[in-house]
Design an enzyme around this catalytic site. Structure first.
Site, PDB file in Angstrom:
ATOM      1  CB  THR A   1      -0.845  -0.086   1.400  1.00  0.00           C
ATOM      2  OG1 THR A   1      -1.541  -1.201   1.649  1.00  0.00           O
ATOM      3  CG2 THR A   1      -1.745   1.004   1.576  1.00  0.00           C
TER       4      THR A   1
ATOM      5  CB  VAL B   1     -11.632  -6.044   0.844  1.00  0.00           C
ATOM      6  CG1 VAL B   1     -11.635  -4.701   1.006  1.00  0.00           C
ATOM      7  CG2 VAL B   1     -12.497  -6.042  -0.636  1.00  0.00           C
TER       8      VAL B   1
ATOM      9  CG  ASP C   1      -4.751  -2.712   5.519  1.00  0.00           C
ATOM     10  OD1 ASP C   1      -4.215  -3.544   4.609  1.00  0.00           O
ATOM     11  OD2 ASP C   1      -4.066  -1.711   5.852  1.00  0.00           O
TER      12      ASP C   1
HETATM   13  N1  GLY Z   1      -2.299  -3.648   3.054  1.00  0.00           N
HETATM   14  C1  GLY Z   1      -2.833  -3.733   1.750  1.00  0.00           C
HETATM   15  C2  GLY Z   1      -3.343  -5.096   1.643  1.00  0.00           C
HETATM   16  O1  GLY Z   1      -3.187  -5.855   2.292  1.00  0.00           O
HETATM   17  O2  GLY Z   1      -4.186  -4.865   1.034  1.00  0.00           O
END
Ligand code: GLY
Length: 282
Positions: free
Chosen positions: A164, A193, A195
């Site tokens: 991310t 989906v 976090d």
């Molecule tokens: N942190 C991003 C995901 O796991 O989608």
């Protein structure tokens, strides 16, 4: 109030990508210096990160195991304005759609509904996949085929994770905002989906600060990481100490990182390499 912004390119991002984080922070600070909101600053900062093919969102985002690119993105500010998209396809800048969702009666749209919403609001078709994302996808498939994946089963031990992107900001009026955008991680099923669009897990903003998480979404959701870090800030820890406390909630087999701002400064902590930047410099 002295405006602040911090940005990152994801847990596991090569420190050589710091130029992107800096460019992103500069774009956000430009908005803040002319009196713009933290929310606008974070949105513009994320667009810069999404447009760089080296980050794992927007152009060059990771593919799911079926070869599709599905992205999650969200924005939140300390006035409790929230907008997010999950598993959205065929847009260049998911954060722009998240902002449009914020201005709708909803806080989160997913899948086909999110794409339809984007088109209805004039967001054109854009295929974000590129040669690199195709190579990474083929590599992931080969690992699945050979049984070499269990990075996942082995709790991601030693796995080079590029995750991310995110930004957090404080504006001159004292409002905070947080934003995130991601292509997820390898070995994901379509429809998964993470976090990033989940308030409290991937992002949180309130009257004392703003927080963005990066890393393995499933684990971040389990500990509601961004709200946990925010709660530390609220109980008078500095943003830096709050970030360090947040990362201590994980074993080092789980790649995870966090950035935050409070009224006095920013914080950052990651158990992997992470390219990040903050302005103004201390
Ligand atoms: N942190 C991003 C995901 O796991 O989608």
């Amino acid at each position: 109030m002295r405006p602040l912004i911090a940005t990152h390119c994801g847990s596991g991002s090569d420190k050589k990508m710091r130029d992107v984080a800096e460019k992103s922070a500069a774009a956000g600070m430009k908005v803040l210096r002319r009196g713009g909101s933290a929310l606008d600053a974070v949105e513009e900062a994320i667009v810069v990160l999404e447009d760089d093919p080296r980050t794992n969102t927007g152009i060059g985002a990771r593919r799911r195991v079926d070869g599709t690119v599905q992205m999650d993105a969200a924005l939140m500010d300390s006035r409790m304005n929230i907008g997010g998209v999950a598993a959205i396809m065929n847009v260049r800048n998911p954060i722009r759609v998240a902002r449009l969702v914020m201005d709708s009666p909803h806080v989160l749209l997913a899948g086909d509904g999110a794409i339809l919403f984007a088109r209805q609001h004039g967001v054109p078709f854009f295929d974000p996949s590129n040669k690199e994302s195709e190579e990474k996808w083929r590599d992931a498939l080969a690992k699945i085929e050979s049984g070499d994946v269990p990075e996942w089963a082995a709790k991601w031990r030693g796995f080079r994770f590029r995750d991310t992107v995110g930004a957090v900001a404080l504006d001159k009026n004292g409002d905070f905002a947080a934003g995130s955008s991601t292509g997820g991680h390898p070995y994901m099923l379509p429809g998964r989906v993470g976090d990033s669009p989940i308030v409290g897990a991937g992002l949180y903003a309130g009257p004392r600060g703003a927080v963005i998480a990066t890393g393995v979404g499933e684990e971040i959701i389990r500990v509601v990481l961004s709200k946990a870090v925010y709660d530390h800030i609220e109980s008078k820890h500095t943003a830096m100490n709050a970030c360090i406390s947040g990362i201590k909630l994980f074993t080092d087999t789980v790649p995870v990182g966090v950035i935050a701002v409070d009224r006095k400064g920013w914080g950052e902590c990651c158990n992997r390499d992470m390219a990040w930047a903050a302005l103004p410099r201390r």
